[in-house]
Design an enzyme around this catalytic site. Structure first.
Site, PDB file in Angstrom:
ATOM      1  N   ASP A   7       7.272   3.656  -4.965  1.00 27.91           N
ATOM      2  CA  ASP A   7       5.957   3.982  -4.424  1.00 27.91           C
ATOM      3  C   ASP A   7       5.085   4.296  -5.639  1.00 27.91           C
ATOM      4  O   ASP A   7       5.216   5.348  -6.250  1.00 27.91           O
ATOM      5  CB  ASP A   7       6.080   5.200  -3.492  1.00 27.91           C
ATOM      6  CG  ASP A   7       4.721   5.772  -3.106  1.00 27.91           C
ATOM      7  OD1 ASP A   7       3.695   5.150  -3.433  1.00 27.91           O
ATOM      8  OD2 ASP A   7       4.693   6.846  -2.463  1.00 27.91           O
ATOM      9  N   LYS A  69      -4.837   3.670 -10.710  1.00 28.66           N
ATOM     10  CA  LYS A  69      -4.537   2.706  -9.639  1.00 28.66           C
ATOM     11  C   LYS A  69      -5.832   2.219  -8.972  1.00 28.66           C
ATOM     12  O   LYS A  69      -5.894   1.120  -8.455  1.00 28.66           O
ATOM     13  CB  LYS A  69      -3.617   3.368  -8.609  1.00 28.66           C
ATOM     14  CG  LYS A  69      -3.199   2.455  -7.485  1.00 28.66           C
ATOM     15  CD  LYS A  69      -2.218   3.150  -6.583  1.00 28.66           C
ATOM     16  CE  LYS A  69      -1.929   2.372  -5.332  1.00 28.66           C
ATOM     17  NZ  LYS A  69      -1.015   3.103  -4.448  1.00 28.66           N
ATOM     18  N   GLU A 146       2.008  -0.222   1.835  1.00 26.55           N
ATOM     19  CA  GLU A 146       2.400   1.189   1.951  1.00 26.55           C
ATOM     20  C   GLU A 146       2.578   1.647   3.405  1.00 26.55           C
ATOM     21  O   GLU A 146       3.592   2.282   3.731  1.00 26.55           O
ATOM     22  CB  GLU A 146       1.383   2.084   1.226  1.00 26.55           C
ATOM     23  CG  GLU A 146       1.524   1.972  -0.283  1.00 26.55           C
ATOM     24  CD  GLU A 146       0.355   2.560  -1.040  1.00 26.55           C
ATOM     25  OE1 GLU A 146      -0.515   3.202  -0.420  1.00 26.55           O
ATOM     26  OE2 GLU A 146       0.318   2.370  -2.263  1.00 26.55           O
ATOM     27  N   ASP A 169      -2.806   6.879   6.349  1.00 27.44           N
ATOM     28  CA  ASP A 169      -2.318   7.145   4.993  1.00 27.44           C
ATOM     29  C   ASP A 169      -3.479   7.491   4.066  1.00 27.44           C
ATOM     30  O   ASP A 169      -4.217   6.611   3.634  1.00 27.44           O
ATOM     31  CB  ASP A 169      -1.565   5.890   4.499  1.00 27.44           C
ATOM     32  CG  ASP A 169      -1.014   6.066   3.089  1.00 27.44           C
ATOM     33  OD1 ASP A 169      -1.273   7.108   2.457  1.00 27.44           O
ATOM     34  OD2 ASP A 169      -0.325   5.147   2.619  1.00 27.44           O
TER      35      ASP A 169
END
Ligand code: AMP
Length: 565
Positions: A7, A69, A146, A169
């Site tokens: 992850d 990211k 994800e 999420d």
């Protein structure tokens, strides 16, 4: 062969593997399963990753980088000192560190990984993620969305055999929602939506700006270190507000110590704009899946930012029921990735779990239309694979020449949802020759094939001649040519990641330095003495003395941070 499930989070990253029976999270050298996705350049030129680098964000902001990211897939360069790095290169350091931890944990080399990406990542972002893995020395054949990973973790642990739920999420920098259906061990993602530029950090930023506003300070007038202190304290305030109804932040800026307190209710009011932005992707995903909130059996919260009571309240209000809390929001994605890694290694224990996924955006081409005045106008989007189509998917559409005596047709490939191609992202183009003739006589068949890794193949066939042209969309915006990848790979291999075994002592020093910088007056003097004593023990290199000295320093720093000092 062990395949790692990774992850790669905006804030924290985790690694997990399938031990033949169940997913197992891997602890790093500091004993934590969470490795902060932060990278810093050490004084000796070595790369520091994780908690130590996170401490150095405050003490050495110019040498450190975080939340990269968010820029994945772009050519934006981030600097560690004077050294420029692409986001995927910084990510590769994080992955390298996870790989080293996994190898130490498993006692063998790991060469392959399944890495998770936000469902909303576009092609360039997915390729950059794959490349980050490759730059870290891992083969990455499979990426996993994800929310799908989180749903996999939930699906395997859930009791029901038939259920529909939404995965909500909210990570550090991205927000994804997916509507997932499980039916007799078949896990299907029905719809995804999200916002690549919304996450827990936006709430931290909001708190930092409220603090600055309250003290009539202008962020631009603060230096990097002062800003880093404000952000660190704002982050702490946010986390403390998850535990109580009110909290206070305290910052030392120059010679001044400034405080700011906030209640939960005030935060709810101030965060109205951010909460509104959270609502939009939820509504869109529900519409795409033709569902209403009451049709869902559960809401699964994933991502550290869903720990905020504010988010629980928002979700309860929106869906009319409380979110399910059976999965640790920090670990669900890694566990799902670990399960996927196990599946990939053909582990029999998981054979009945089938996974389907969807394409997160519409893929299509540009066409010419006749406007009201009878003129032909290009620039209109013609969807070929619609968003939320189950993948892998392959679709063919036929198009005709638009002008007399046209010798070739140019097929431009776009992704996006706008009616006009200028508002969508161009992924590539290819040209195919056709025999000249009157407009509308010659036709081409365009086939788009979108695979489970989000990679698009385009094949165009001229119907009358059978001539074919094919392209795998490689040079997407922000991607790197192969020669450049190889050169970077060689350059990065020369950079050493700081050894695992020294990390605990390094972390103590980095943490002490940060606390020194945050403190004033006598406290500073005392911290300086503590650090000097510890450094002396380290200099002597006597293992027997270093351990107790480290324990003493840790206890001192802990009490200082907990306010007992
Ligand atoms: P992730 O990317 O899933 O690791 O999520 C990281 C985000 O979660 C960051 O913005 C953190 O500030 C936030 N976060 C982690 N723990 C908490 C907490 N206890 N309360 C509020 N936010 C948190």
């Amino acid at each position: 062969m062990t395949i790692l499930g990774i992850d790669l989070g905006t804030t924290n990253s985790l690694a997990c593997y399938w031990d033949g029976d169940k997913p197992v999270l891997i602890s790093n050298a500091l004993g934590s399963v969470l490795t902060p996705s932060v990278v810093s350049l050490g004084e000796d030129g070595q790369i520091l990753v994780g908690q130590i680098a996170k401490e150095r964000l405050v003490t050495h902001p110019q040498l450190s980088a975080a939340t990269f990211k968010r820029y994945m897939g772009s050519r934006r360069e981030l600097h560690l000192g004077t050294l420029p790095f692409l986001p995927e290169e910084l990510s590769s350091f994080v992955i390298r560190s996870l790989k080293q931890d996994a190898e130490a944990f498993l006692g063998k080399e790991v060469t392959e990984a399944v890495i998770s990406v936000p469902a909303y990542f576009n092609d360039a972002q997915r390729r950059a993620t794959k490349r980050a893995g490759e730059l870290a020395g891992l083969k990455v054949e499979r990426l996993i969305n994800e929310p799908t990973a989180a749903a996999t973790a939930y699906g395997l642990h859930g009791e029901q055999s038939e259920t529909k739920f939404i995965v909500f999420d909210l990570g550090g920098g991205t927000f994804d929602v997916s509507i997932v259906e499980i039916f007799e061990n078949l896990l299907e993602v029905r719809a995804v939506a999200g916002d690549n530029y919304l996450g827990g950090e936006d709430f931290t930023e909001l708190l930092a700006s409220l603090f600055l506003q309250h003290h009539q300070l202008n962020g631009e007038e603060l230096n990097d270190k002062e800003l880093a202190v404000v952000y660190k304290q704002a982050e702490q305030l946010k986390q403390n507000l998850s535990r109580g109804k009110a909290a206070e932040m305290r910052c030392v800026l120059g010679e001044r110590e400034l405080t700011y307190s906030l209640t939960h209710d005030k935060l709810e009011k101030e965060a109205e704009g951010l909460l509104r932005r959270l609502r939009y992707p939820v509504v869109r995903a529900l519409q795409d899946a033709s569902l209403r909130p009451e049709n869902l059996d559960a809401v699964i919260l994933v991502g550290g930012a869903t720990r905020m009571p504010l988010i629980h309240a928002f979700v309860s209000k929106l869906f009319g029921h409380l979110p399910a809390c059976s999965i640790n929001p920090d670990e669900a994605v890694a566990i799902g990735a670990g399960i996927q890694a196990g599946m990939k290694a053909r582990n029999l224990a998981l054979k009945e779990v089938v996974l389907t996924d969807v394409c997160p955006y519409t893929l299509g081409t540009d066409i010419v239309r006749e406007n009201a005045a009878g003129y032909k106008e290009s620039g209109y989007f013609f969807p070929i694979i619609e968003r939320n189509t189950v993948i892998p998917a392959s679709r063919i559409k036929r198009l005709y020449t638009s002008h007399n005596n046209q010798k070739a047709i140019e097929v431009e490939v776009f992704q996006g949802e706008s009616r006009l191609t200028k508002n969508n992202i161009e992924l590539g183009r290819l040209e195919i020759p056709v025999p000249p003739g009157p407009a509308g006589r010659e036709a081409i068949d365009i086939r788009f094939t979108y695979d489970i890794n989000g990679i698009l193949e385009v094949e165009v066939t001229a119907v009358s001649t059978g001539v074919k042209r094919r392209a795998v969309i490689e040079e997407t915006p922000g991607s790197m040519p192969q020669a450049e990848i190889e050169a970077r790979l060689a350059a990065l291999a020369a950079l050493k990641i700081h050894p695992r075994d020294k990390q605990e002592n390094q972390l103590l020093l980095a943490r002490g330095e940060r606390l020194y910088e945050e403190a004033l007056g006598d406290t500073r003097e005392i911290i300086a003495l503590w650090l000097a004593a510890f450094e002396q023990a380290l200099d002597r290199q006597e293992e027997r003395k270093i351990k107790p000295a480290a324990a003493v320093l840790k206890q001192r720093l802990d009490s200082l941070e907990q306010g007992y000092f």
